[in-house]
Motif scaffolding. Structure first.
Motif, mmCIF file in Angstrom:
data_model
loop_
_atom_site.group_PDB
_atom_site.id
_atom_site.type_symbol
_atom_site.label_atom_id
_atom_site.label_comp_id
_atom_site.label_asym_id
_atom_site.label_seq_id
_atom_site.Cartn_x
_atom_site.Cartn_y
_atom_site.Cartn_z
ATOM 1 N N ARG A 55 0.763 -1.128 0.156
ATOM 2 C CA ARG A 55 -0.114 -0.113 0.023
ATOM 3 C C ARG A 55 0.793 1.384 0.210
ATOM 4 N NH1 ARG A 55 -4.239 -2.085 4.770
ATOM 5 N NH2 ARG A 55 -5.220 -3.522 3.357
ATOM 6 N N GLU A 56 1.942 1.168 0.681
ATOM 7 C CA GLU A 56 2.978 2.405 0.756
ATOM 8 C C GLU A 56 3.606 2.437 -0.528
ATOM 9 O OE1 GLU A 56 5.457 1.298 3.716
ATOM 10 O OE2 GLU A 56 4.100 1.742 5.426
ATOM 11 N N LEU A 84 8.702 7.242 4.814
ATOM 12 C CA LEU A 84 8.561 5.679 4.699
ATOM 13 C C LEU A 84 9.870 5.216 4.202
ATOM 14 C CD1 LEU A 84 5.345 5.590 2.323
ATOM 15 C CD2 LEU A 84 5.556 5.360 4.953
ATOM 16 N N ASN A 85 10.879 5.724 4.266
ATOM 17 C CA ASN A 85 12.264 5.129 4.199
ATOM 18 C C ASN A 85 12.298 4.297 2.891
ATOM 19 O OD1 ASN A 85 14.828 4.878 4.682
ATOM 20 N ND2 ASN A 85 14.488 3.131 5.997
ATOM 21 N N ILE A 86 11.673 4.893 1.885
ATOM 22 C CA ILE A 86 11.635 4.115 0.432
ATOM 23 C C ILE A 86 12.545 4.909 -0.586
ATOM 24 C CG2 ILE A 86 10.198 3.435 -1.561
ATOM 25 C CD1 ILE A 86 7.813 2.862 0.476
ATOM 26 N N SER A 87 13.398 4.280 -1.275
ATOM 27 C CA SER A 87 14.271 5.061 -2.176
ATOM 28 C C SER A 87 13.642 4.692 -3.558
ATOM 29 C CB SER A 87 15.396 4.463 -2.081
ATOM 30 O OG SER A 87 16.314 4.937 -3.200
ATOM 31 N N ILE A 88 13.564 5.644 -4.599
ATOM 32 C CA ILE A 88 12.932 5.552 -5.719
ATOM 33 C C ILE A 88 13.848 6.194 -6.825
ATOM 34 C CG2 ILE A 88 11.446 7.547 -5.407
ATOM 35 C CD1 ILE A 88 9.352 6.132 -7.538
ATOM 36 N N PRO A 144 10.430 2.468 -16.610
ATOM 37 C CA PRO A 144 10.663 1.473 -15.378
ATOM 38 C C PRO A 144 11.495 2.423 -14.503
ATOM 39 C CG PRO A 144 12.278 0.916 -17.140
ATOM 40 C CD PRO A 144 11.227 1.729 -17.688
ATOM 41 N N VAL A 145 11.063 2.261 -13.253
ATOM 42 C CA VAL A 145 11.600 2.751 -11.992
ATOM 43 C C VAL A 145 12.141 1.656 -11.180
ATOM 44 C CG1 VAL A 145 10.509 5.167 -12.123
ATOM 45 C CG2 VAL A 145 9.489 3.278 -10.921
ATOM 46 N N GLU A 146 13.179 1.960 -10.177
ATOM 47 C CA GLU A 146 13.504 1.130 -9.173
ATOM 48 C C GLU A 146 13.005 1.690 -7.652
ATOM 49 O OE1 GLU A 146 17.391 -1.195 -9.157
ATOM 50 O OE2 GLU A 146 17.819 0.799 -8.049
ATOM 51 N N ILE A 147 12.324 0.655 -7.026
ATOM 52 C CA ILE A 147 11.976 1.081 -5.463
ATOM 53 C C ILE A 147 12.677 -0.130 -4.731
ATOM 54 C CG2 ILE A 147 10.287 1.191 -4.136
ATOM 55 C CD1 ILE A 147 8.093 1.807 -6.305
ATOM 56 N N ILE A 148 13.332 0.684 -3.670
ATOM 57 C CA ILE A 148 14.166 0.030 -2.762
ATOM 58 C C ILE A 148 13.658 0.190 -1.580
ATOM 59 C CG2 ILE A 148 16.291 -0.486 -2.012
ATOM 60 C CD1 ILE A 148 17.671 0.124 -4.517
ATOM 61 N N PHE A 149 13.752 -0.877 -0.540
ATOM 62 C CA PHE A 149 13.116 -0.495 0.777
ATOM 63 C C PHE A 149 13.764 -1.507 1.759
ATOM 64 C CE2 PHE A 149 9.350 -2.137 -1.286
ATOM 65 C CZ PHE A 149 9.343 -3.295 -0.607
ATOM 66 N N ASP A 150 13.814 -1.474 2.985
ATOM 67 C CA ASP A 150 14.136 -2.575 3.916
ATOM 68 C C ASP A 150 13.596 -3.956 3.921
ATOM 69 O OD1 ASP A 150 15.448 -3.845 6.022
ATOM 70 O OD2 ASP A 150 15.583 -2.090 7.270
ATOM 71 N N ARG A 151 14.032 -4.896 4.103
ATOM 72 C CA ARG A 151 13.475 -6.093 4.018
ATOM 73 C C ARG A 151 12.469 -6.639 5.091
ATOM 74 N NH1 ARG A 151 14.216 -11.424 1.695
ATOM 75 N NH2 ARG A 151 12.243 -12.642 2.599
ATOM 76 N N ARG A 152 12.844 -6.010 6.255
ATOM 77 C CA ARG A 152 12.144 -6.160 7.642
ATOM 78 C C ARG A 152 10.862 -5.452 7.489
ATOM 79 N NH1 ARG A 152 16.740 -3.763 11.617
ATOM 80 N NH2 ARG A 152 16.831 -2.397 9.747
ATOM 81 N N ARG A 153 10.418 -4.745 6.495
ATOM 82 C CA ARG A 153 9.242 -3.936 6.343
ATOM 83 C C ARG A 153 8.036 -5.132 5.806
ATOM 84 N NH1 ARG A 153 9.532 1.243 4.772
ATOM 85 N NH2 ARG A 153 7.303 1.314 4.316
ATOM 86 N N VAL A 154 8.481 -6.146 4.972
ATOM 87 C CA VAL A 154 7.937 -7.238 4.533
ATOM 88 C C VAL A 154 7.755 -8.688 5.390
ATOM 89 C CG1 VAL A 154 7.598 -6.224 2.176
ATOM 90 C CG2 VAL A 154 9.389 -7.741 2.834
ATOM 91 N N SER A 155 9.029 -8.924 6.088
ATOM 92 C CA SER A 155 9.094 -10.206 6.681
ATOM 93 C C SER A 155 9.827 -9.806 8.034
ATOM 94 C CB SER A 155 9.760 -11.156 5.831
ATOM 95 O OG SER A 155 11.060 -10.609 5.409
ATOM 96 N N ALA A 156 9.623 -10.506 8.920
ATOM 97 C CA ALA A 156 10.225 -10.447 10.258
ATOM 98 C C ALA A 156 11.707 -10.882 10.224
ATOM 99 C CB ALA A 156 9.671 -11.613 11.378
ATOM 100 N N ALA A 157 12.495 -10.026 11.063
ATOM 101 C CA ALA A 157 13.862 -10.119 10.995
ATOM 102 C C ALA A 157 14.397 -11.317 11.693
ATOM 103 C CB ALA A 157 14.513 -8.919 11.823
ATOM 104 N N ALA A 158 15.197 -12.108 11.174
ATOM 105 C CA ALA A 158 15.610 -13.502 11.863
ATOM 106 C C ALA A 158 14.544 -14.337 11.819
ATOM 107 C CB ALA A 158 16.431 -13.253 13.032
ATOM 108 N N PRO A 159 13.794 -14.841 11.046
ATOM 109 C CA PRO A 159 12.553 -15.537 11.327
ATOM 110 C C PRO A 159 12.884 -16.968 11.805
ATOM 111 C CG PRO A 159 12.907 -15.445 8.956
ATOM 112 C CD PRO A 159 13.858 -14.302 9.405
#
Length: 439
Positions: A55-56, A84-88, A144-159
């Protein structure tokens, strides 16, 4: 429903079975927890976090759609992408042709990729090769554009930490339980060793210990062993005493008969010899399984010596088979007495005897066969009992006896942890007697 087939796959030893009883619930619990964890955490939680991040990303793309040129994208998305700490940034046109990528052990990555494509239709590529960030290639009206964000935004850290901790503490508790289990099973093994040794004619030091039930079983074994030892001692003393007391009058009778020159002296001397043979049989039975100390012998050479001595004594005995190499621990004097009894019976009731010995990795077998009338299969158990004379199957006129030959051999075989088996000889047609001892 029968589960007998499972016995073929069950371990034999008590340690292995106890370990199986201990480890099986632990493994089942781990599998159940792992499945529930993967279902709830790897899938549901990851899907919820990816939906929120999607959504973000969708809000950022709404601002991108307002840009007139590529250069305007950074200014228009700064107030949203920054917090939102998103790089585009713009991406090469060739990036559209890339494939979704993730590490092979990244189980939650497949959920992230599928959810992102479902939530944001314009996402062309989801790249998860970088462990700490997510790289998206998104199509826009400007390219095309490139969007980069932290992986911890979509899954728990050290699952994987829950699984690691679960396995670690399961192994730790299992080791502690095995140590405790060994302490509990040690008294049972001591009891089993004492019982096995007693079955082979040895008495080893044993005192009951362990849990209440094991201690009760050990006490019952000690009482049983004491009763059996008293019975054996009583039997030995009784037979030895009777046999010894009979020798004196027999000796006097023999001396008196030697002074008689009448023709009736010969049958009387034969009767005295028969009585002497009966006394010797009683003494042999009294000695039984306790004769001699265990020693390491070569069974092939041992049997060859017995056969040679029998041939020297005029008995028609032949050693036909001698297979195997190695040594075994036997009471040589007792086993020799057992084999001498079997050979004596064979040549008494048949015209000749054949002896064979076979040594394998698992057992030692002595076999004596004859050409006599044999013993019916339904009377084998009766023939092994003391003082049994099978008049119908064995010709008693061919020699004196009190029915102790097979009984002595049975006791000696049992004292060595073996068994005396009777059957019909396939080669000679008479009786086949096997002493089989497990190694």
């Amino acid at each position: 429903m029968s589960f007998q087939w499972l016995k073929n796959y069950m371990p034999r030893g008590i340690y292995a079975r106890a370990a199986l009883i201990l480890l099986l619930p632990v493994v089942v619990v781990q599998l159940v927890v792992s499945v529930v964890f993967v279902q709830d955490h790897f899938e549901d939680v990851t899907r919820q976090m990816t939906t929120t991040t999607a959504r973000e990303v969708h809000l950022v793309l709404l601002r991108v759609d307002q840009a007139q040129t590529i250069a305007d994208i950074a200014d228009l998305t700064a107030d949203i992408a920054g917090p939102l700490n998103i790089s585009i940034k713009p991406a090469p046109k060739a990036a559209i042709d890339e494939l979704d990528r993730r590490l092979w052990y990244d189980f939650s990555g497949s959920i992230v990729i599928s959810s992102m494509h479902e939530q944001v239709a314009r996402v062309a590529v989801v790249d998860l090769l970088a462990r700490r960030m997510v790289r998206l290639i998104v199509t826009t009206h400007l390219g095309p554009v490139e969007i980069i964000f932290d992986r911890r935004r979509v899954s728990a850290a050290a699952p994987h930490q829950l699984l690691v901790n679960m396995v670690f503490f399961s192994v730790l508790t299992t080791i502690i339980a095995i140590i405790y289990m060994r302490n509990q099973l040690r008294p049972i093994k001591r009891l089993a060793n004492a019982a096995e040794a007693f079955g082979r004619g040895n008495t080893i030091a044993y005192s009951p210990s362990g849990a209440t039930e094991v201690r009760a079983a050990g006490t019952a074994f000690v009482d049983m062993r004491n009763r059996i030892e008293r019975q054996i001692e009583t039997r030995t003393l009784m037979l030895s005493g009777v046999s010894h007391d009979l020798r004196t009058p027999l000796t006097r009778m023999r001396l008196a008969l030697s002074m008689i020159e009448d023709e009736d002296r010969i049958p009387l001397e034969r009767d005295v010899d028969d009585m002497q043979g009966m006394i010797d049989a009683f003494l042999s039975f009294a000695k039984g399984e306790a004769e001699g100390e265990p020693s390491v012998i070569d069974p092939i050479a041992f049997v060859q010596e017995i056969v040679t001595d029998a041939q020297r004594g005029g008995q028609p005995v032949t050693l036909v088979v001698a297979e195997g190499e190695g040594t075994v621990t036997l009471r040589a004097a007792a086993m020799r007495r057992a084999l001498d009894n079997l050979i004596g019976n064979a040549v008494r009731y048949g015209t000749r005897a054949e002896v064979s010995v076979r040594l394998s990795d698992k057992s030692l077998r002595f076999r004596i066969e004859d050409e006599g009338p044999g013993i019916p299969s339904d009377r084998h158990a009766e023939a092994r009992r003391p003082f049994t004379r099978l008049d119908r199957s064995r010709n008693q006129n061919k020699g004196s006896g009190v029915g102790l030959g097979l009984a002595i051999a049975t006791d000696i075989a049992r004292a060595h942890g073996g068994v005396l088996r009777l059957g019909q000889s396939d080669t000679l047609g008479g009786l086949r007697a096997d002493i089989v001892i497990a190694r």
